[in-house]
Enzyme design. Sequence first.
Site, PDB file in Angstrom:
ATOM      1  N   LYS A 153     -12.535 -16.222 -37.728  1.00 33.28           N
ATOM      2  CA  LYS A 153     -11.241 -15.949 -37.231  1.00 33.28           C
ATOM      3  C   LYS A 153     -10.400 -17.252 -36.598  1.00 33.28           C
ATOM      4  O   LYS A 153     -10.083 -17.980 -37.383  1.00 33.28           O
ATOM      5  CB  LYS A 153     -11.392 -14.908 -36.108  1.00 33.28           C
ATOM      6  CG  LYS A 153     -12.438 -13.846 -36.494  1.00 33.28           C
ATOM      7  CD  LYS A 153     -11.694 -12.996 -37.399  1.00 33.28           C
ATOM      8  CE  LYS A 153     -12.615 -11.649 -37.682  1.00 33.28           C
ATOM      9  NZ  LYS A 153     -13.834 -11.952 -38.431  1.00 33.28           N
ATOM     10  N   TYR A 171     -16.631  -4.560 -31.559  1.00 33.89           N
ATOM     11  CA  TYR A 171     -16.323  -4.814 -33.032  1.00 33.89           C
ATOM     12  C   TYR A 171     -17.132  -3.786 -33.725  1.00 33.89           C
ATOM     13  O   TYR A 171     -18.362  -3.437 -33.420  1.00 33.89           O
ATOM     14  CB  TYR A 171     -16.652  -5.901 -33.573  1.00 33.89           C
ATOM     15  CG  TYR A 171     -16.560  -6.197 -35.166  1.00 33.89           C
ATOM     16  CD1 TYR A 171     -17.455  -6.783 -35.690  1.00 33.89           C
ATOM     17  CD2 TYR A 171     -15.367  -5.652 -35.819  1.00 33.89           C
ATOM     18  CE1 TYR A 171     -17.741  -6.769 -37.199  1.00 33.89           C
ATOM     19  CE2 TYR A 171     -15.304  -5.793 -37.369  1.00 33.89           C
ATOM     20  CZ  TYR A 171     -16.420  -6.515 -37.813  1.00 33.89           C
ATOM     21  OH  TYR A 171     -16.489  -6.191 -39.288  1.00 33.89           O
ATOM     22  N   ARG A 178     -30.615 -25.093 -47.515  1.00 34.67           N
ATOM     23  CA  ARG A 178     -30.735 -23.709 -46.811  1.00 34.67           C
ATOM     24  C   ARG A 178     -30.773 -24.220 -45.271  1.00 34.67           C
ATOM     25  O   ARG A 178     -30.256 -23.571 -44.345  1.00 34.67           O
ATOM     26  CB  ARG A 178     -31.789 -22.928 -47.244  1.00 34.67           C
ATOM     27  CG  ARG A 178     -32.023 -21.781 -46.333  1.00 34.67           C
ATOM     28  CD  ARG A 178     -33.022 -20.535 -46.868  1.00 34.67           C
ATOM     29  NE  ARG A 178     -33.859 -21.009 -47.911  1.00 34.67           N
ATOM     30  CZ  ARG A 178     -34.945 -21.451 -47.895  1.00 34.67           C
ATOM     31  NH1 ARG A 178     -35.456 -21.892 -46.562  1.00 34.67           N
ATOM     32  NH2 ARG A 178     -35.744 -21.636 -48.782  1.00 34.67           N
ATOM     33  N   ASP A 220     -19.971 -12.988 -26.941  1.00 34.06           N
ATOM     34  CA  ASP A 220     -19.212 -13.046 -28.488  1.00 34.06           C
ATOM     35  C   ASP A 220     -17.713 -13.443 -27.963  1.00 34.06           C
ATOM     36  O   ASP A 220     -17.107 -12.882 -27.334  1.00 34.06           O
ATOM     37  CB  ASP A 220     -19.216 -11.610 -29.106  1.00 34.06           C
ATOM     38  CG  ASP A 220     -18.417 -11.705 -30.412  1.00 34.06           C
ATOM     39  OD1 ASP A 220     -18.581 -10.675 -31.245  1.00 34.06           O
ATOM     40  OD2 ASP A 220     -17.603 -12.728 -30.638  1.00 34.06           O
TER      41      ASP A 220
HETATM   42  C1  LIG Z   1     -13.400  -8.473 -39.185  1.00 29.96           C
HETATM   43  C2  LIG Z   1     -13.262  -8.313 -37.957  1.00 29.96           C
HETATM   44  N1  LIG Z   1     -14.239  -8.759 -36.894  1.00 29.96           N
HETATM   45  C3  LIG Z   1     -15.340  -9.554 -37.142  1.00 29.96           C
HETATM   46  C4  LIG Z   1     -15.970  -9.840 -35.875  1.00 29.96           C
HETATM   47  C5  LIG Z   1     -17.278 -10.029 -36.068  1.00 29.96           C
HETATM   48  C6  LIG Z   1     -18.147 -10.280 -37.448  1.00 29.96           C
HETATM   49  O1  LIG Z   1     -18.025 -11.410 -37.770  1.00 29.96           O
HETATM   50  P1  LIG Z   1     -17.783 -11.652 -39.443  1.00 29.96           P
HETATM   51  O2  LIG Z   1     -17.493 -13.054 -39.596  1.00 29.96           O
HETATM   52  O3  LIG Z   1     -16.628 -10.501 -40.264  1.00 29.96           O
HETATM   53  O4  LIG Z   1     -19.093 -11.243 -40.111  1.00 29.96           O
HETATM   54  C7  LIG Z   1     -18.226 -10.493 -34.703  1.00 29.96           C
HETATM   55  N2  LIG Z   1     -17.462 -10.323 -33.678  1.00 29.96           N
HETATM   56  C8  LIG Z   1     -16.248  -9.926 -33.410  1.00 29.96           C
HETATM   57  C9  LIG Z   1     -15.523  -9.820 -32.060  1.00 29.96           C
HETATM   58  C10 LIG Z   1     -15.277  -9.561 -34.648  1.00 29.96           C
HETATM   59  O5  LIG Z   1     -14.062  -9.211 -34.649  1.00 29.96           O
HETATM   60  C11 LIG Z   1     -12.135  -7.608 -37.348  1.00 29.96           C
HETATM   61  O6  LIG Z   1     -12.011  -7.114 -36.172  1.00 29.96           O
HETATM   62  O7  LIG Z   1     -11.073  -7.493 -38.272  1.00 29.96           O
END
Ligand SMILES: C=C(NCc1c(COP(=O)(O)O)cnc(C)c1O)C(=O)O
Length: 380
Positions: free
Chosen positions: A195, A98, A46, A170
């Site tokens: 992503k 987001y 962890r 971000d």
């Molecule tokens: C799943 C999507 N976004 C996740 C995302 C997140 C969240 O990440 P996750 O790995 O989905 O928890 C944070 N910041 C940005 C700019 C993001 O685009 C989407 O926009 O389709």
Amino acid sequence: MKFATKAIHAGQHADPTTGAVMTPIYQTSTYRQSSPGEHKGYEYSRGTNPTRKALEDCLAALENGKFGLAFSSGMAATDTVLRLLQPGDEVITGDDLYGGSYRIFTKVYEQYGIKFVFIDTSDLKALEDAVTDKTKLIWVETPTNPTLKLADIEAIGKIAKKYDILYVVDNTFASPYLQNPLDLGADIVMHSATKYLNGHSDVVMGALVLNDEALYKQLWFFYNAVGGTPGPQDAFLALRGLKTLHVRMKAHCENAARIAEFLKTHPKIEKIYWPGFTDHPGHDVAEKQMRDFGGMISVVLSDADLQETFRIASRFKVFTLAESLGGVESLINHPATMTHGSIPKEARERVGVVDNLLRISVGIEDVDDLIADLKQVLGD
Ligand SMILES: C=C(NCc1c(COP(=O)(O)O)cnc(C)c1O)C(=O)O
């Protein structure tokens, strides 16, 4: 080392016992101790795991940072930063962001007494005017999800430094291949590694990279105490994805530029958001801080209500209608009902996330096939 070499080698070395060139997947939760407290730097997965450590060191290298942390999702990374806050603190963040970030801000942390101030982060005066003596965090996306607004990372860094406010960028939409916020004054860079970083739509993961050791230790404490950490198999996949990030980003950017040009004059497109256009309001900032304009495009369809937008979004054959972005495959997303559904209609429409807006994550397929698919849906 240059970016491409770091993407392939940073944080990794041939295994000293076996010579294995690729970092092994240490599929273990615990590690033998020669006597209580005597171990080889690993106690329990962890907190630390050798496969994950290799990934974290590679991520740090790509963002020109000293310390990297990998999480089970981007939201887990976001959550860990927010745990630095106390009731009564204020956060300045973007009005276009987001939907999941909006949700954790307003539906999770507001209940703990944190106040979130949503402003246009492309407007530096509005941002500085929002600063109060309670402001403890500035959280910026750039380019923003989904209307691709640009925030001047360096200029905001100066404001954050002036008022001694923690500053997080971000960097999900750009990736470290296109921009490095730590070099421009951010204290922490955050990623949904789900992503572009992993890049193959087969892992959900988050990341934080930073330089300050005391802050790293604070974040690591939450990371270990709360346990939003990823497993070694996902860490291995993400580490492998990073190795081609530079090649993939070049292809994403080239394809997106071709598709943006095709869509710009298309009769079915009322408005297009892509920072590479000189008439994009943030084009100059993009030119200044980004090495290319990325793989994301958003469009507003002309003469299309919600039903017509749904019909169009469902007719693609190469593009896939799905949430997420940054994978090798091209994706279409309808933010109003999919990724940004948690944002109240009035709030999202105020920033342009309207019912006839579609977001495109341009993949690295042959661009002629992608344009042919757009033509078979939208017309020539
Ligand atoms: C799943 C999507 N976004 C996740 C995302 C997140 C969240 O990440 P996750 O790995 O989905 O928890 C944070 N910041 C940005 C700019 C993001 O685009 C989407 O926009 O389709």
